[in-house]
Write a protein that holds these residues in place. Structure first.
Motif, PDB file in Angstrom:
ATOM      1  N   THR A 121      46.401  34.947  46.380  1.00 12.51           N
ATOM      2  CA  THR A 121      46.394  36.044  45.421  1.00 12.51           C
ATOM      3  C   THR A 121      45.128  36.049  44.572  1.00 12.51           C
ATOM      4  O   THR A 121      44.904  36.949  43.804  1.00 12.51           O
ATOM      5  CB  THR A 121      47.621  35.959  44.473  1.00 12.51           C
ATOM      6  N   TYR A 127      43.040  37.484  49.332  1.00 12.20           N
ATOM      7  CA  TYR A 127      43.694  38.450  48.449  1.00 12.20           C
ATOM      8  C   TYR A 127      43.806  39.784  49.178  1.00 12.20           C
ATOM      9  O   TYR A 127      44.854  40.416  49.186  1.00 12.20           O
ATOM     10  CB  TYR A 127      42.830  38.588  47.199  1.00 12.20           C
ATOM     11  N   ARG A 131      47.244  41.613  50.247  1.00 10.22           N
ATOM     12  CA  ARG A 131      47.456  42.963  49.722  1.00 10.22           C
ATOM     13  C   ARG A 131      47.657  43.973  50.860  1.00 10.22           C
ATOM     14  O   ARG A 131      48.558  44.816  50.808  1.00 10.22           O
ATOM     15  CB  ARG A 131      46.246  43.325  48.865  1.00 10.22           C
ATOM     16  N   ARG A 168      50.976  37.775  39.305  1.00  5.80           N
ATOM     17  CA  ARG A 168      49.796  37.883  40.177  1.00  5.80           C
ATOM     18  C   ARG A 168      50.058  38.849  41.327  1.00  5.80           C
ATOM     19  O   ARG A 168      49.221  39.684  41.656  1.00  5.80           O
ATOM     20  CB  ARG A 168      49.438  36.527  40.778  1.00  5.80           C
ATOM     21  N   VAL A 169      51.210  38.701  41.916  1.00  6.08           N
ATOM     22  CA  VAL A 169      51.540  39.570  43.053  1.00  6.08           C
ATOM     23  C   VAL A 169      51.658  41.021  42.576  1.00  6.08           C
ATOM     24  O   VAL A 169      51.118  41.933  43.195  1.00  6.08           O
ATOM     25  CB  VAL A 169      52.842  39.099  43.738  1.00  6.08           C
ATOM     26  N   MET A 172      48.281  42.349  41.977  1.00  6.56           N
ATOM     27  CA  MET A 172      47.551  42.457  43.246  1.00  6.56           C
ATOM     28  C   MET A 172      47.909  43.743  43.986  1.00  6.56           C
ATOM     29  O   MET A 172      47.056  44.378  44.590  1.00  6.56           O
ATOM     30  CB  MET A 172      47.880  41.242  44.112  1.00  6.56           C
ATOM     31  N   THR A 284      39.749  39.547  39.124  1.00 11.10           N
ATOM     32  CA  THR A 284      40.010  38.487  40.080  1.00 11.10           C
ATOM     33  C   THR A 284      38.748  37.829  40.613  1.00 11.10           C
ATOM     34  O   THR A 284      38.715  36.637  40.831  1.00 11.10           O
ATOM     35  CB  THR A 284      40.814  39.050  41.269  1.00 11.10           C
TER      36      THR A 284
END
Ligand code: GLU
Length: 383
Positions: A121, A127, A131, A168-169, A172, A284
């Motif tokens: 993530t 990432y 995603r 975070r998810v 994201m 990020t």
């Protein structure tokens, strides 16, 4: 009138098109036996089905692997050694995944297991992979069920708690709203069990030291996170433009209750949420260089235009095409960040030149813009 309907339902919740829901071990499993609370999960599946019927994307971040594995393996109560927790997760994650598949499947929904580590993530390439996978699952109508890959993540690179992982998810995948289901219906000014004057906060717009002081450490044996990790999650979510809400998951149908105005605490993101790409660029990526621009270029950027080589006064750092850089004005102030279309060496060669000259200077025709406006996050847009 139900108790829940005494409260107003927030527009942020009603408007949220993409919703992330964090489900903790203490809600999903029975602490005494280390088994799944079947009725709770069934009610949750019905709530999720209702949100899907409203046209919302739903992603679940579910704990429970370690708790279920501990039960299955007959491990003793109390803190587990890291390797025991990892072994328990290996056993419990299968049970957990199967339970979601069965319960959601019976209600016509397809779930997808997504196990992540912090690198997935936070690191640029991975990432993007995580995603894209989740976006694809949404497109295909599946419901991603995310957990930390506890079995392989080592102590140093673990989240350890699913509150921050969920935040975070959620950021994201540019969720509009993250729901942290807890054993308490929000953030209180003091621990309500010990202090009769404790009051639940309804809305938090800034996570100040005074707010942080309210979060004692309320972790239980099963869930790693107490209010401290929930506030850490709120910081991550809110800075990414995702609203977060702490609501009680103790009763069945907590999402339905939220729809009906259940008591909770909202952490509201700033009014102008940034786009997914801008969140990623600004929050990020580790910047690999600095581009100094003149005042004309800064004004152009602030009126929504791309950065052209002509406005560049200086370049520093080592970066490749596609990497993140900081954009500064000549006084040294940060204007924003962006993904640059040329390497450091190429940027130095075309700095100050007209875009028409790029081909003759570099020997090939690249992009006219050094940093395209879609690849740029201006600081003033992020506040
Ligand atoms: N990932 C852990 C599990 O599934 C839980 C972490 C947490 O409770 O926050 O058991």
């Amino acid at each position: 009138m139900t108790n829940a309907s005494n409260h107003a339902v927030r527009q942020e919740w009603l408007n949220a098109r993409r919703v992330a829901v964090k489900i903790g071990s203490a809600l999903l499993t029975d602490g005494a036996t280390g088994t799944l609370k079947q009725a709770w999960l069934e009610a949750m599946a019905e709530d999720v089905a209702a949100l899907r019927r409203e046209g919302r994307d739903v992603i679940l971040i579910s704990s429970g692997a370690i708790a279920l594995g501990r039960g299955a393996l007959g491990l003793p109560k109390g803190p587990l050694k890291l390797e025991e927790a990892q072994a328990a997760a290996a056993v419990g994650q299968i049970t957990l995944g199967h339970a979601y598949q069965a319960v959601f499947g019976e209600r016509g929904m397809t779930v997808a297991q997504v196990l992540v580590t912090p690198g997935d993530t936070e690191e640029r390439q991975r990432y993007l992979n995580a995603r894209n996978t989740i976006e694809t699952l949404f497109k295909l109508g599946a419901i991603p069920v995310v957990n930390e890959n506890d079995t392989v993540a080592t102590a140093e690179i673990r989240y350890g708690d699913n509150d921050r992982l969920a935040a975070r998810v959620a950021s994201m995948i540019t969720a509009d709203c993250l729901v942290l289901l807890s054993d308490i219906d929000g953030l209180y000014t003091a621990p309500p069990a010990q202090n009769p004057d404790a009051r639940r906060l309804v809305v938090v717009t800034a996570i100040t030291p005074a707010i942080e002081a309210m979060a004692g450490d309320a972790g239980t044996e099963l869930s790693r996170g107490g209010m401290v990790t929930k506030l850490a999650a709120a910081k991550i979510a809110v800075s990414a433009g995702t609203h977060m809400v702490i609501a009680s998951g103790k009763e069945l149908h907590p999402l339905k209750s939220l729809n009906e105005g259940a008591p909770c605490t909202w952490f509201l993101a700033a009014a102008s949420p940034v786009t997914a790409r801008k969140r990623w660029i600004a929050g990020t990526l580790e910047p690999k260089g600095v581009i100094v621009i003149d005042d004309g270029a800064r004004a152009a950027l602030q009126s929504g235009r791309s950065l052209l080589p002509a406005g560049v006064k200086g370049v520093s750092g080592q970066f490749e095409r596609g990497e993140a850089v900081i954009i500064r004005d000549e006084a040294g102030g940060e204007v924003g960040r962006g993904l640059i279309a040329y390497s450091a060496e190429e940027t130095a060669r075309i700095a100050g030149r007209n875009s028409m000259e790029i081909q003759s200077v570099l020997g090939y025709a690249g992009r006219a813009a050094l940093i395209h406006r879609d690849d740029m996050a201006l600081l003033r847009d992020l506040g």
